[in-house]
Scaffold this motif. Sequence first.
Motif, PDB file in Angstrom:
ATOM      1  N   GLN A   1       0.846  -1.190   0.000  1.00 49.12           N
ATOM      2  CA  GLN A   1       0.000   0.000   0.000  1.00 49.12           C
ATOM      3  C   GLN A   1       0.881   1.240   0.000  1.00 49.12           C
ATOM      4  OE1 GLN A   1      -1.266  -2.136   2.912  1.00 49.12           O
ATOM      5  NE2 GLN A   1      -3.317  -2.661   2.224  1.00 49.12           N
TER       6      GLN A   1
ATOM      7  N   HIS B   1      -4.795   5.893  -1.201  1.00 46.25           N
ATOM      8  CA  HIS B   1      -3.622   5.045  -1.382  1.00 46.25           C
ATOM      9  C   HIS B   1      -3.814   4.107  -2.575  1.00 46.25           C
ATOM     10  CE1 HIS B   1      -6.235   2.298   0.855  1.00 46.25           C
ATOM     11  NE2 HIS B   1      -5.500   1.297   0.374  1.00 46.25           N
TER      12      HIS B   1
ATOM     13  N   PHE C   1      -3.045   0.293  -3.862  1.00 47.13           N
ATOM     14  CA  PHE C   1      -2.806  -1.019  -3.269  1.00 47.13           C
ATOM     15  C   PHE C   1      -2.597  -2.064  -4.359  1.00 47.13           C
ATOM     16  CE2 PHE C   1      -7.431  -0.663  -3.739  1.00 47.13           C
ATOM     17  CZ  PHE C   1      -7.786  -1.872  -4.316  1.00 47.13           C
TER      18      PHE C   1
ATOM     19  N   SER D   1      -8.914  -1.045   1.454  1.00 46.86           N
ATOM     20  CA  SER D   1      -8.530  -1.650   0.174  1.00 46.86           C
ATOM     21  C   SER D   1      -9.444  -2.832  -0.114  1.00 46.86           C
ATOM     22  CB  SER D   1      -7.077  -2.126   0.215  1.00 46.86           C
ATOM     23  OG  SER D   1      -6.243  -1.147   0.772  1.00 46.86           O
TER      24      SER D   1
END
Length: 307
Positions: free
Chosen positions: A152, A176, A178, A267
């Motif tokens: 990540q 983010h 991932f 995620s």
Amino acid sequence: MVRNITRALLVFAVLCSSFGLSAKSYITGGLGLQFDLGSLGDTIATDGLDASGSYATTDSTGTQGGVLPRRAIIPENRLLSLQHTTNGLISAKTSGAMTGLTLSLGYEHDFGKAFFWRANAHYTRKVAGGETDAKFLGQNFYDITWDYHALQVPFNVGIKLSVTEDTSFYIGAGVHYFNGGWSLAGSNRLNDVHNAVVNALVAGGQTLAEAKSSTIAGLLADGTDPSANYEKTTFQVSGFAPNWLIGAQSRISDKGHIYMEVETLFSFKYGIGHPRSQGGIEGLAPSVAYPQVLGGNQYRFGYKHEI
């Protein structure tokens, strides 16, 4: 990949410093833990995973009582029940949900009176759990090993509030990238054990209907048919998702700080896996869709060095 990202962060930190920024900047590094990787704890421990096939149930008179789904994954509590029901003829070793170790590297920069932004790279790998093994009369018939990895790369903006001259609390949020997934490997030969037990009961004088309706045979009846031998199914996904964090840092030297934080990463994406064994293909599908939860809470501690 982590090494390349680390180099990029260092280059970025040097560039920011060369622009004459007067606020504090840090290079950060830390270690952490993440529990129940992939949100697979319930699947491993209590739920298992249904296969696409089913089997007929019968009572002691041979009358069919309906159909129940077979299990591609046998939950660990079922195997432990079998161990105690059979007085040790079946033995089981269980380890529950997966736990991961997280390595974190990054760059952080303060701006304004109480704000900061930062870019990090977190790499998580399974270090415990996710291993199940069962034997019948000393012969292995069920062994499943789960594995997990995830990268990540979050970018966060937040607020940092000083409590004392050397201690601050902070909270931030961001987005983010991932990339990762989980896999399972092993064999599920529960159906072979079921057939062996039924044949033994018939040889001992029971009718086929009585043998199939016995308690032990009933607990063994839902393995994949055909058996899944030497299966290995892997899921890999990537994408972008939000995240947020909360933490605290304290100065321990002129340039050094220690920190503790919790970061929540949301995620999630559906992944496609391709079973290799005949039992896996017939019990699930040639291409299986399954949700990949790479997010969760990461609990970290580490060191920040002012540059």
